[in-house]
Design a protein around this motif. Structure first.
Motif, mmCIF file in Angstrom:
data_model
loop_
_atom_site.group_PDB
_atom_site.id
_atom_site.type_symbol
_atom_site.label_atom_id
_atom_site.label_comp_id
_atom_site.label_asym_id
_atom_site.label_seq_id
_atom_site.Cartn_x
_atom_site.Cartn_y
_atom_site.Cartn_z
ATOM 1 N N HIS A 1 0.675 -1.115 -0.084
ATOM 2 C CA HIS A 1 0.073 0.171 0.288
ATOM 3 C C HIS A 1 0.482 1.218 -0.229
ATOM 4 C CE1 HIS A 1 -2.970 -2.836 0.723
ATOM 5 N NE2 HIS A 1 -2.663 -3.376 1.745
ATOM 6 N N TYR B 1 -1.332 4.728 -0.575
ATOM 7 C CA TYR B 1 -1.627 5.949 -0.427
ATOM 8 C C TYR B 1 -3.073 4.989 -0.343
ATOM 9 C CZ TYR B 1 -4.096 10.629 -0.651
ATOM 10 O OH TYR B 1 -5.032 11.279 0.438
ATOM 11 N N SER B 2 -3.874 5.294 0.756
ATOM 12 C CA SER B 2 -5.518 4.975 1.148
ATOM 13 C C SER B 2 -6.702 5.442 0.324
ATOM 14 C CB SER B 2 -6.131 5.204 2.267
ATOM 15 O OG SER B 2 -5.029 4.309 3.829
ATOM 16 N N ARG B 3 -6.363 5.999 -0.583
ATOM 17 C CA ARG B 3 -7.618 6.072 -1.363
ATOM 18 C C ARG B 3 -7.240 5.171 -2.800
ATOM 19 N NH1 ARG B 3 -8.488 13.175 -2.408
ATOM 20 N NH2 ARG B 3 -9.787 13.165 -0.139
ATOM 21 N N ILE B 4 -6.183 4.578 -2.492
ATOM 22 C CA ILE B 4 -5.639 3.887 -3.680
ATOM 23 C C ILE B 4 -5.573 2.195 -3.237
ATOM 24 C CG2 ILE B 4 -4.103 2.882 -5.700
ATOM 25 C CD1 ILE B 4 -2.452 5.471 -5.136
ATOM 26 N N SER B 5 -5.404 1.766 -1.919
ATOM 27 C CA SER B 5 -5.375 0.995 -1.618
ATOM 28 C C SER B 5 -4.802 0.664 0.063
ATOM 29 C CB SER B 5 -4.416 -0.342 -1.942
ATOM 30 O OG SER B 5 -3.617 -0.283 -1.708
ATOM 31 N N ASN B 6 -5.572 0.008 0.561
ATOM 32 C CA ASN B 6 -5.340 0.182 1.978
ATOM 33 C C ASN B 6 -5.676 -1.339 2.545
ATOM 34 O OD1 ASN B 6 -7.774 -0.167 4.333
ATOM 35 N ND2 ASN B 6 -7.967 1.978 3.197
ATOM 36 N N THR C 1 -14.176 0.212 -4.505
ATOM 37 C CA THR C 1 -14.559 1.842 -4.321
ATOM 38 C C THR C 1 -14.896 2.221 -3.399
ATOM 39 O OG1 THR C 1 -15.931 2.244 -5.902
ATOM 40 C CG2 THR C 1 -14.127 1.668 -7.217
#
Length: 145
Positions: free
Chosen positions: A56, A58-63, A85
């Motif tokens: 990971h 960045y959390s907007r991409i994945s977490n 999403t």
């Protein structure tokens, strides 16, 4: 001799995609409230950003929390992967670009949120995807006629 026993739907719904925490033994999926992640060094960061390694950035991409959800949905549906999403709005571009593609036609409500309307009316139009907007109050449409 019986073959291997695979987890059923209920077990997958509760446990797929996540193992108990090795340090605490906790069975619950942790909710990671973070936006950024630490990289061991620049090579580690580069390999993550280049998608050469799982992880990971960045959390907007994945977490990690969403990754468990994605793996669980894939297991429940018998798929090889899933993408979660943050909203229906965020789900539209990949769905429309990858599944429908150029020449597709979408029928949507005139009562959509403004951002969704703009996506369908302007952005997707540039990709060759046309949208017809109809009123949800139109009895001919809602009755399936």
């Amino acid at each position: 001799m019986a073959g291997p026993k695979y987890p059923g739907f209920d077990t997958l719904a509760l446990h797929a995609g996540q193992s108990p925490d090795p340090a605490t033994g906790s069975r619950a999926v942790p909710i990671y409230q973070t936006a950024a992640y630490v990289f061991r060094d620049t090579e580690h960061a580069a390999s993550l950003f280049n998608m050469e390694r799982a992880g990971h950035v960045y959390s907007r991409i994945s977490n990690p929390t969403v990754a468990v959800l994605e793996e669980r949905v894939a297991a429940l549906e018998g798929g090889v992967g899933a993408v979660a999403t943050a909203s229906g709005q965020a789900a539209l571009p990949p769905r429309d670009r990858d599944a429908d593609g150029r020449g597709s036609h979408i029928v949507a409500s005139t009562a959509l949120y403004g951002g969704s309307h703009n996506l369908l009316a302007y952005t997707l139009k540039r990709f060759g995807i046309e949208t017809t907007f109809v009123s949800p109050r139109d009895r001919r449409i809602s009755a399936g006629r």
